[in-house]
Design an enzyme around this catalytic site. Structure first.
Site, PDB file in Angstrom:
ATOM      1  CB  CYS A   1      -0.861   0.088   1.150  1.00 21.18           C
ATOM      2  SG  CYS A   1      -2.146  -1.426   1.157  1.00 21.18           S
TER       3      CYS A   1
ATOM      4  CE  LYS B   1      -7.103  -2.244   4.528  1.00 23.60           C
ATOM      5  NZ  LYS B   1      -6.855  -1.479   3.126  1.00 23.60           N
TER       6      LYS B   1
ATOM      7  NE  ARG C   1      -4.895  -8.036   0.390  1.00 17.59           N
ATOM      8  CZ  ARG C   1      -4.641  -8.537   1.451  1.00 17.59           C
ATOM      9  NH1 ARG C   1      -3.823  -9.610   1.289  1.00 17.59           N
ATOM     10  NH2 ARG C   1      -4.481  -7.911   2.484  1.00 17.59           N
TER      11      ARG C   1
ATOM     12  NE  ARG D   1      -2.660  -5.159   1.403  1.00 18.32           N
ATOM     13  CZ  ARG D   1      -2.189  -5.270   0.513  1.00 18.32           C
ATOM     14  NH1 ARG D   1      -0.906  -4.764   0.443  1.00 18.32           N
ATOM     15  NH2 ARG D   1      -2.882  -5.643  -0.832  1.00 18.32           N
TER      16      ARG D   1
ATOM     17  CE  LYS E   1     -10.868  -2.842   3.828  1.00 21.04           C
ATOM     18  NZ  LYS E   1     -10.339  -2.390   2.721  1.00 21.04           N
TER      19      LYS E   1
HETATM   20  C1  PBG Z   1      -6.032  -1.810   0.549  1.00 17.58           C
HETATM   21  C2  PBG Z   1      -7.601  -2.171   0.348  1.00 17.58           C
HETATM   22  C3  PBG Z   1      -8.049  -3.565   0.695  1.00 17.58           C
HETATM   23  C4  PBG Z   1      -9.350  -3.430   0.745  1.00 17.58           C
HETATM   24  C5  PBG Z   1      -9.755  -2.130   0.094  1.00 17.58           C
HETATM   25  N1  PBG Z   1      -8.787  -1.322  -0.095  1.00 17.58           N
HETATM   26  C6  PBG Z   1      -7.456  -4.562   1.566  1.00 17.58           C
HETATM   27  C7  PBG Z   1      -6.161  -4.912   1.376  1.00 17.58           C
HETATM   28  O1  PBG Z   1      -5.799  -5.381   0.199  1.00 17.58           O
HETATM   29  O2  PBG Z   1      -5.471  -5.077   2.308  1.00 17.58           O
HETATM   30  C8  PBG Z   1     -10.206  -4.495   0.758  1.00 17.58           C
HETATM   31  C9  PBG Z   1     -11.812  -4.283   0.373  1.00 17.58           C
HETATM   32  C10 PBG Z   1     -12.561  -5.652   0.429  1.00 17.58           C
HETATM   33  O3  PBG Z   1     -11.934  -6.738   0.618  1.00 17.58           O
HETATM   34  O4  PBG Z   1     -13.477  -5.764  -0.108  1.00 17.58           O
HETATM   35  N2  PBG Z   1      -5.984  -0.547  -0.019  1.00 17.58           N
END
Ligand code: PBG
Length: 332
Positions: free
Chosen positions: A129, A196, A206, A222, A253
């Site tokens: 990220c 998160k 992903r 992560r 989340k």
């Molecule tokens: C990372 C991001 C993720 C989601 C939204 N933005 C997760 C990640 O890859 O760590 C997950 C959303 C979902 O699973 O619906 N920027």
């Protein structure tokens, strides 16, 4: 049955749909839902996301059609995820999502509200990220924040109503608020992915964003930037910190495994709180439904109700476009 107290008869309040409806402590409203959208630069036509039932990756044109049909279904709030064609380690090209946002504004004006997800994971060749140090052993905090603050300004200029940073770097909310305000965008909201967690339940997302962290980096997950499921306090402190830095809305989340965090954050902050029922949680219900082990709409409604009961105001769901119909049909 001989009654011991006024409370001992619990079935009177469950007796029929009328009294159950009257005695409900939670009501869902489709107006509090946000619909995610994936817009993918590498495709020429709308493409189903195999791991996310009934959800598509869109071109800019098919995204506009999707929004039009979503408006018919009662959706007015969206969360936009871009999937750029080119993945690099640095010097990111954000032009595709800016084009998508401008097209949305041209076609729909202010009849809809659009939050732009702000992260680098769909842009980086390694899927993290933020940008990595030269040994590919760590995500660089301040370098990543600087890039994302500049990106946030471009998103605001292109017409996003809200910036939704999901990267989990420290200090990003302050940096974004500052750059927005110094450029005349103090009216743009920030919805922070503040709590998160590092979770198993992002798998299908992903897939859609082609953003799974690469296995050939020295960090392959992560955990060094997302919150630990074993440390609920960190997620709460991270949320309080983001509010102090200027977040207008905060988020938990995933949702279902973190209802306790939703409840605590709501109690402690009173801030507008979103819960993201993420891709793996959504797909879990869809897989059960496909095997006829649950009724799809009722299972989603049950989970959404739990999220509301815990204290969330806003629900982000891949099934938001069904919310109006499904809520209308609730059998209390
Ligand atoms: C990372 C991001 C993720 C989601 C939204 N933005 C997760 C990640 O890859 O760590 C997950 C959303 C979902 O699973 O619906 N920027």
């Amino acid at each position: 049955m001989e009654s011991q107290s006024y409370y001992s008869n619990r079935r009177r309040i469950r007796a029929n749909a009328h009294i159950r409806e009257l005695a409900s402590s939670v009501y869902l409203n489709h107006k509090t839902f946000i619909q995610p959208l994936f817009v993918d630069e590498s495709i020429y036509t709308r493409t189903p996301i195999n791991s996310l039932y009934e959800v598509n990756s869109d071109t800019i044109d098919s995204m506009l059609l999707q929004i039009e049909s979503d408006i018919q279904s009662g959706v007015t709030k969206f969360l936009l995820f871009p999937v750029p064609l080119k993945k690099t380690e640095n010097n990111f090209d954000f032009s595709f999502v800016l084009k998508a946002l401008k097209a949305i504004r041209e076609n729909f004006g202010n009849t809809i509200w659009v939050a732009a997800d702000l992260c680098l994971c769909a842009y980086t060749s390694h899927g993290h990220c933020g940008v990595l140090n030269e040994h590919k052993s760590a995500v660089l905090n301040d370098t990543s924040v600087k890039i994302m603050a500049d990106y946030a300004l471009q998103l605001a200029q292109a017409g996003a109503d809200c910036i939704a940073p999901s990267d989990m770097m420290d200090g990003r909310i302050h940096a974004i608020r500052t750059i927005l305000n110094t450029n005349g965008f103090d009216n743009k909201a920030i919805m922070s992915y503040s709590a998160k967690f590092s979770s198993q339940f992002y798998g299908p997302f992903r897939d859609a964003c082609k953003s799974t962290p690469a296995k050939d980096c020295l960090i392959s997950d992560r955990k060094s930037y997302q919150s630990s499921p074993f440390n609920g306090i960190d997620a709460i402190l991270s949320t309080i910190r983001d509010i102090e830095e200027g977040a207008d809305m905060v988020m938990v989340k995933p949702a279902l495994a973190y209802l306790d965090i939703i409840q605590k954050i709501k109690e402690q902050t009173q801030f507008p709180l979103a819960a993201y029922h993420v891709s793996g949680e959504y797909q879990g219900i869809e897989l059960l439904a496909q095997q006829q082990l649950v009724e799809r709409s009722k299972a989603h409604i049950e989970v959404w109700t739990a999220i509301k009961r815990a204290g969330a105001d806003i629900i982000i769901s891949y099934a938001a476009r069904h919310a109006q119909n499904w809520i209308k049909e609730i059998n209390y």
